[in-house]
Design a protein around this motif. Sequence first.
Motif, PDB file in Angstrom:
ATOM      1  N   GLN A   4       2.969   5.614   5.269  1.00 31.70           N
ATOM      2  CA  GLN A   4       4.051   6.009   4.375  1.00 31.70           C
ATOM      3  C   GLN A   4       5.270   5.104   4.574  1.00 31.70           C
ATOM      4  O   GLN A   4       5.904   4.664   3.604  1.00 31.70           O
ATOM      5  CB  GLN A   4       4.441   7.463   4.634  1.00 31.70           C
ATOM      6  CG  GLN A   4       5.649   7.934   3.840  1.00 31.70           C
ATOM      7  CD  GLN A   4       6.150   9.300   4.287  1.00 31.70           C
ATOM      8  OE1 GLN A   4       5.492   9.987   5.058  1.00 31.70           O
ATOM      9  NE2 GLN A   4       7.317   9.684   3.813  1.00 31.70           N
ATOM     10  N   LYS A   5       5.577   4.806   5.825  1.00 28.55           N
ATOM     11  CA  LYS A   5       6.743   3.966   6.108  1.00 28.55           C
ATOM     12  C   LYS A   5       6.512   2.526   5.663  1.00 28.55           C
ATOM     13  O   LYS A   5       7.423   1.871   5.146  1.00 28.55           O
ATOM     14  CB  LYS A   5       7.082   4.050   7.600  1.00 28.55           C
ATOM     15  CG  LYS A   5       7.579   5.436   7.995  1.00 28.55           C
ATOM     16  CD  LYS A   5       7.835   5.570   9.483  1.00 28.55           C
ATOM     17  CE  LYS A   5       8.314   6.985   9.803  1.00 28.55           C
ATOM     18  NZ  LYS A   5       8.542   7.197  11.242  1.00 28.55           N
ATOM     19  N   ILE A   6       5.296   2.033   5.837  1.00 28.98           N
ATOM     20  CA  ILE A   6       4.972   0.693   5.343  1.00 28.98           C
ATOM     21  C   ILE A   6       5.136   0.645   3.822  1.00 28.98           C
ATOM     22  O   ILE A   6       5.693  -0.315   3.264  1.00 28.98           O
ATOM     23  CB  ILE A   6       3.536   0.307   5.735  1.00 28.98           C
ATOM     24  CG1 ILE A   6       3.418   0.136   7.254  1.00 28.98           C
ATOM     25  CG2 ILE A   6       3.104  -0.974   5.017  1.00 28.98           C
ATOM     26  CD1 ILE A   6       4.243  -0.985   7.822  1.00 28.98           C
ATOM     27  N   SER A   7       4.674   1.684   3.148  1.00 28.52           N
ATOM     28  CA  SER A   7       4.796   1.733   1.687  1.00 28.52           C
ATOM     29  C   SER A   7       6.254   1.702   1.251  1.00 28.52           C
ATOM     30  O   SER A   7       6.602   1.053   0.249  1.00 28.52           O
ATOM     31  CB  SER A   7       4.109   2.991   1.145  1.00 28.52           C
ATOM     32  OG  SER A   7       2.719   2.962   1.406  1.00 28.52           O
ATOM     33  N   GLN A   8       7.116   2.375   2.000  1.00 29.92           N
ATOM     34  CA  GLN A   8       8.537   2.375   1.655  1.00 29.92           C
ATOM     35  C   GLN A   8       9.163   0.994   1.886  1.00 29.92           C
ATOM     36  O   GLN A   8      10.014   0.553   1.101  1.00 29.92           O
ATOM     37  CB  GLN A   8       9.280   3.430   2.482  1.00 29.92           C
ATOM     38  CG  GLN A   8       8.810   4.858   2.280  1.00 29.92           C
ATOM     39  CD  GLN A   8       9.123   5.423   0.902  1.00 29.92           C
ATOM     40  OE1 GLN A   8       9.568   4.715   0.007  1.00 29.92           O
ATOM     41  NE2 GLN A   8       8.891   6.713   0.728  1.00 29.92           N
ATOM     42  N   LEU A   9       8.741   0.309   2.938  1.00 28.82           N
ATOM     43  CA  LEU A   9       9.235  -1.050   3.169  1.00 28.82           C
ATOM     44  C   LEU A   9       8.816  -1.981   2.027  1.00 28.82           C
ATOM     45  O   LEU A   9       9.606  -2.815   1.557  1.00 28.82           O
ATOM     46  CB  LEU A   9       8.709  -1.583   4.501  1.00 28.82           C
ATOM     47  CG  LEU A   9       9.282  -0.945   5.775  1.00 28.82           C
ATOM     48  CD1 LEU A   9       8.516  -1.418   6.997  1.00 28.82           C
ATOM     49  CD2 LEU A   9      10.770  -1.278   5.930  1.00 28.82           C
ATOM     50  N   ILE A  10       7.578  -1.826   1.583  1.00 31.51           N
ATOM     51  CA  ILE A  10       7.090  -2.644   0.466  1.00 31.51           C
ATOM     52  C   ILE A  10       7.883  -2.339  -0.797  1.00 31.51           C
ATOM     53  O   ILE A  10       8.286  -3.250  -1.538  1.00 31.51           O
ATOM     54  CB  ILE A  10       5.582  -2.400   0.251  1.00 31.51           C
ATOM     55  CG1 ILE A  10       4.782  -2.938   1.448  1.00 31.51           C
ATOM     56  CG2 ILE A  10       5.108  -3.046  -1.050  1.00 31.51           C
ATOM     57  CD1 ILE A  10       3.325  -2.517   1.448  1.00 31.51           C
ATOM     58  N   GLU A  11       8.133  -1.060  -1.050  1.00 28.46           N
ATOM     59  CA  GLU A  11       8.897  -0.673  -2.241  1.00 28.46           C
ATOM     60  C   GLU A  11      10.319  -1.235  -2.178  1.00 28.46           C
ATOM     61  O   GLU A  11      10.868  -1.689  -3.196  1.00 28.46           O
ATOM     62  CB  GLU A  11       8.931   0.848  -2.361  1.00 28.46           C
ATOM     63  CG  GLU A  11       9.694   1.368  -3.572  1.00 28.46           C
ATOM     64  CD  GLU A  11       9.116   0.891  -4.896  1.00 28.46           C
ATOM     65  OE1 GLU A  11       9.875   0.845  -5.894  1.00 28.46           O
ATOM     66  OE2 GLU A  11       7.913   0.547  -4.947  1.00 28.46           O
ATOM     67  N   ALA A  12      10.911  -1.221  -0.979  1.00 30.87           N
ATOM     68  CA  ALA A  12      12.264  -1.766  -0.822  1.00 30.87           C
ATOM     69  C   ALA A  12      12.295  -3.253  -1.160  1.00 30.87           C
ATOM     70  O   ALA A  12      13.256  -3.744  -1.769  1.00 30.87           O
ATOM     71  CB  ALA A  12      12.749  -1.532   0.607  1.00 30.87           C
ATOM     72  N   LEU A  13      11.245  -3.982  -0.792  1.00 31.76           N
ATOM     73  CA  LEU A  13      11.170  -5.407  -1.126  1.00 31.76           C
ATOM     74  C   LEU A  13      10.895  -5.611  -2.612  1.00 31.76           C
ATOM     75  O   LEU A  13      11.420  -6.543  -3.231  1.00 31.76           O
ATOM     76  CB  LEU A  13      10.083  -6.079  -0.287  1.00 31.76           C
ATOM     77  CG  LEU A  13      10.412  -6.251   1.202  1.00 31.76           C
ATOM     78  CD1 LEU A  13       9.175  -6.650   1.982  1.00 31.76           C
ATOM     79  CD2 LEU A  13      11.519  -7.290   1.396  1.00 31.76           C
ATOM     80  N   ASN A  14      10.077  -4.739  -3.186  1.00 32.66           N
ATOM     81  CA  ASN A  14       9.799  -4.842  -4.623  1.00 32.66           C
ATOM     82  C   ASN A  14      11.071  -4.666  -5.444  1.00 32.66           C
ATOM     83  O   ASN A  14      11.267  -5.344  -6.463  1.00 32.66           O
ATOM     84  CB  ASN A  14       8.761  -3.793  -5.035  1.00 32.66           C
ATOM     85  CG  ASN A  14       7.353  -4.139  -4.570  1.00 32.66           C
ATOM     86  OD1 ASN A  14       7.047  -5.304  -4.330  1.00 32.66           O
ATOM     87  ND2 ASN A  14       6.505  -3.139  -4.440  1.00 32.66           N
ATOM     88  N   ILE A  15      11.934  -3.757  -5.009  1.00 34.95           N
ATOM     89  CA  ILE A  15      13.202  -3.542  -5.708  1.00 34.95           C
ATOM     90  C   ILE A  15      14.037  -4.817  -5.702  1.00 34.95           C
ATOM     91  O   ILE A  15      14.767  -5.111  -6.659  1.00 34.95           O
ATOM     92  CB  ILE A  15      13.966  -2.364  -5.066  1.00 34.95           C
ATOM     93  CG1 ILE A  15      13.266  -1.038  -5.403  1.00 34.95           C
ATOM     94  CG2 ILE A  15      15.422  -2.326  -5.523  1.00 34.95           C
ATOM     95  CD1 ILE A  15      13.855   0.164  -4.715  1.00 34.95           C
ATOM     96  N   GLN A  16      13.905  -5.599  -4.625  1.00 38.16           N
ATOM     97  CA  GLN A  16      14.624  -6.875  -4.521  1.00 38.16           C
ATOM     98  C   GLN A  16      13.931  -7.991  -5.300  1.00 38.16           C
ATOM     99  O   GLN A  16      14.388  -9.135  -5.280  1.00 38.16           O
ATOM    100  CB  GLN A  16      14.736  -7.278  -3.047  1.00 38.16           C
ATOM    101  CG  GLN A  16      15.504  -6.308  -2.170  1.00 38.16           C
ATOM    102  CD  GLN A  16      16.973  -6.284  -2.494  1.00 38.16           C
ATOM    103  OE1 GLN A  16      17.562  -7.318  -2.794  1.00 38.16           O
ATOM    104  NE2 GLN A  16      17.569  -5.103  -2.452  1.00 38.16           N
TER     105      GLN A  16
END
Length: 214
Positions: A4-16
């Motif tokens: 779950q935490k890895i997915s959130q890190l990926i989403e944070a990068l996708n937003i960028q």
Amino acid sequence: MYQQKISQLIEALNIQEIMVETDFNLPVNNRLLEGKGKDLLREGFSELQGSGPFPTLRSLKIPVKVGRNLLLYDDTKHFNRYRLCTLKTSVYQVFSFSWHAAYLRMCRTHERECLLSGLQDRVWQGPPMASNCFGTAEEAGDLSGNGSPGWKLNAYNDLQYDLISRLHGFRLLRIPAYENLMISGQLQRIDKLLLNPNADLLQSIGNWLVRKMA
């Protein structure tokens, strides 16, 4: 929870709008380990009181890759006396890692949390290779004597990731559960922030990750 935490890190990068490669597999070129590389691994294995031939990974499994940056998230099970032992070996004199000093401190101060999360047999005992390399485990939670072969194997594998990624020309960025971000004027731990972040928080985390990779 980890995924779950890895997915959130990926989403944070996708937003960028950062180009992200997930579940990257890096095959290990053993020729790069010949000579000095094997000496460095042998030292780490010996410091952990390993016996027999020291093993080498066949590949590195990286959850997030951005260009030549490899991102790993380290939960509480990565911070203990055995990881501290490997962090003091020559690998970290030969190569420079931006997170090294912080990891030394975290391993000294957060072993209690590792004890809370790392007592299950699959972690404390580890896979069969752990006992083959590091002997029989003490009772779960007993760090005297031979302690935990599972923890030792994790520490040795972390050392392998650090060395092998560098020998292959990558920059390994470790994200520790205990790292703090300044959010709304308060320092907050990244492991807590990744549990259920809203869009604004993901934006802040993404900005932070971009700065780490700069």
